[in-house]
Design an enzyme around this catalytic site. Structure first.
Site, mmCIF file in Angstrom:
data_model
loop_
_atom_site.group_PDB
_atom_site.id
_atom_site.type_symbol
_atom_site.label_atom_id
_atom_site.label_comp_id
_atom_site.label_asym_id
_atom_site.label_seq_id
_atom_site.Cartn_x
_atom_site.Cartn_y
_atom_site.Cartn_z
ATOM 1 N N HIS A 186 71.997 -65.456 96.774
ATOM 2 C CA HIS A 186 73.193 -65.695 95.972
ATOM 3 C C HIS A 186 73.249 -64.546 94.765
ATOM 4 C CE1 HIS A 186 70.281 -67.104 93.152
ATOM 5 N NE2 HIS A 186 69.655 -68.145 93.891
ATOM 6 N N LEU A 219 72.111 -70.678 89.310
ATOM 7 C CA LEU A 219 72.186 -70.582 90.500
ATOM 8 C C LEU A 219 71.004 -70.635 91.176
ATOM 9 C CD1 LEU A 219 74.503 -67.204 90.936
ATOM 10 C CD2 LEU A 219 75.289 -69.555 90.600
ATOM 11 N N GLN A 252 53.636 -72.704 99.825
ATOM 12 C CA GLN A 252 54.137 -72.913 98.597
ATOM 13 C C GLN A 252 54.723 -74.361 98.407
ATOM 14 O OE1 GLN A 252 56.403 -69.195 97.729
ATOM 15 N NE2 GLN A 252 57.504 -70.340 96.706
ATOM 16 N N MET A 262 63.020 -66.042 98.968
ATOM 17 C CA MET A 262 62.849 -66.908 100.184
ATOM 18 C C MET A 262 64.296 -67.028 100.861
ATOM 19 S SD MET A 262 60.240 -69.694 99.436
ATOM 20 C CE MET A 262 61.345 -70.932 98.591
ATOM 21 N N GLN A 311 64.203 -64.970 85.797
ATOM 22 C CA GLN A 311 63.591 -66.047 84.759
ATOM 23 C C GLN A 311 63.727 -67.572 85.010
ATOM 24 O OE1 GLN A 311 65.369 -64.021 81.307
ATOM 25 N NE2 GLN A 311 63.725 -62.300 81.189
ATOM 26 N N TYR A 349 68.578 -67.229 101.819
ATOM 27 C CA TYR A 349 69.724 -67.925 101.328
ATOM 28 C C TYR A 349 70.374 -67.339 100.234
ATOM 29 C CZ TYR A 349 73.053 -71.211 102.657
ATOM 30 O OH TYR A 349 74.247 -71.792 103.132
ATOM 31 N N SER A 396 69.247 -71.396 95.526
ATOM 32 C CA SER A 396 69.671 -71.571 96.994
ATOM 33 C C SER A 396 69.699 -73.075 97.150
ATOM 34 C CB SER A 396 68.481 -71.003 97.777
ATOM 35 O OG SER A 396 68.148 -69.718 97.347
ATOM 36 N N GLY A 411 72.417 -64.530 92.093
ATOM 37 C CA GLY A 411 71.216 -64.223 91.005
ATOM 38 C C GLY A 411 70.366 -63.291 91.820
ATOM 39 N N HIS A 412 70.181 -63.538 92.891
ATOM 40 C CA HIS A 412 69.473 -62.285 94.020
ATOM 41 C C HIS A 412 69.920 -60.962 93.795
ATOM 42 C CE1 HIS A 412 68.082 -66.428 96.206
ATOM 43 N NE2 HIS A 412 66.783 -65.793 95.852
HETATM 44 O O1 PAF Z 1 60.942 -67.268 93.867
HETATM 45 C C1 PAF Z 1 60.765 -67.333 94.958
HETATM 46 O O2 PAF Z 1 61.785 -67.130 95.729
HETATM 47 C C2 PAF Z 1 59.281 -67.367 95.621
HETATM 48 O O3 PAF Z 1 58.653 -68.380 94.793
HETATM 49 C C3 PAF Z 1 58.808 -66.151 95.895
HETATM 50 C C4 PAF Z 1 58.463 -65.237 94.727
HETATM 51 C C5 PAF Z 1 59.554 -65.227 96.824
HETATM 52 C C6 PAF Z 1 57.325 -66.292 96.862
HETATM 53 O O4 PAF Z 1 57.606 -66.788 97.778
#
Ligand code: PAF
Length: 283
Positions: A34, A184, A61, A30, A148, A32, A186, A36-37
């Site tokens: 960091h 971490l 969501q 989603m 995780q 922003y 967002s 972790g991403h």
């Molecule tokens: O974990 C997230 O950032 C969101 O739930 C995802 C998996 C990108 C779905 O919008």
């Protein structure tokens, strides 16, 4: 790195990769972004010929009183980070491009969404599953990487992927933490300085649960009471939404520890709800 905003354009590229037999790694986010991403993207990069990441703050969501509008966004910064990690395509669609006004289809896994985040956010996981299913159909990845930290989300996506036969390998990446142990997220930027200092206690409480279990405590009630006491003493600004011990696969509550368990917590601060967890296996 190409930035694609139209689903049809991404679908076209994905069909070319499929025809050429390319291995496609996918990291849905989603934004922003960091460290972790970064870890998720680096994992996808190591294991795939083509890496696609998506940045989409998925409206379905978020519940009606949640932080959809306040969710932090910075596409330029996200694109710079993704480019640096070696992402080939960044998909950043507009909400209207992902959801037609007449859309009426949901994907859900209710059996795994009854507890933890699903209890306080009843429509959250059907929004996650629906968007991830739509993204899988567009990207057609060979593998997809999820963190995780969102353990319940990962369990639900694994189930959905197997049940719907997507043929995507789901890879779970370990939680990345700040020096004081805060996971971490967002949403961490939305903590006040005082809340940020207290928030390290979320992980410390979960670590205490692990220590107690490894020290021989098998009664979940006593473990959770000790963690709650730690939270009350060290995190006065946070309201505990849940603190629970569950089966790591079924996400059903556990009362006596006889195998691997997951301790999980969600804590609401003034501008951010944070989650964290700890897998504990007593062997
Ligand atoms: O974990 C997230 O950032 C969101 O739930 C995802 C998996 C990108 C779905 O919008």
């Amino acid at each position: 790195m190409d930035i694609i905003t139209e689903p049809s354009a991404l679908g076209g590229r994905a069909r070319e990769w499929a025809r050429a037999g390319r291995q496609v790694g996918f990291v849905p986010t989603m934004g922003y972004l960091h460290a972790g991403h970064e870890r998720l993207m680096a994992l996808a990069r190591e294991r795939s010929e083509v890496v696609v990441a998506s940045v989409f703050v998925n409206p379905t969501q978020f519940g009606p009183n949640e932080d959809l509008d306040a969710y932090p966004r910075d596409l330029d910064r996200d694109a710079a980070l993704a480019r640096r990690i070696g992402v080939d395509v960044l998909f950043a669609p507009r909400p209207e491009a992902m959801y037609a006004p007449e859309a009426a289809t949901w994907v859900e896994v209710p059996a795994l969404a009854r507890h933890l985040c699903g209890a306080s956010r009843p429509t959250h996981f059907r929004g996650v599953c629906t968007v991830v299913a739509k993204l899988f159909l567009l990207v057609r990845p060979t593998l997809a990487v999820f963190g995780q930290k969102d353990w319940q989300q990962l369990a639900i996506i694994r189930r959905m992927t197997a049940d719907l036969g997507f043929g995507v390998e789901i890879v779970g990446a370990p939680i990345v933490r700040e020096a004081d142990g805060l996971a971490l997220s967002s949403r961490n930027v939305r903590l006040t300085p005082a809340e940020r200092a207290e928030a390290a206690a979320i992980n410390q409480g979960l670590a205490l649960a692990g220590e107690l279990v490894r020290g021989g405590e098998g009664d979940v009630g006593r473990v959770l009471a000790a963690v709650r006491a730690r939270y009350a003493a060290e995190m006065p600004s946070g309201t505990v939404d849940y603190l629970a011990c569950v089966d790591p696969q079924t996400i059903e509550p556990v009362t006596t520890i006889a195998g691997p368990v997951l301790f999980a917590a969600a804590v609401q601060f003034s501008g951010a709800r944070l989650i964290d967890n700890r897998f504990v296996d007593v062997k």
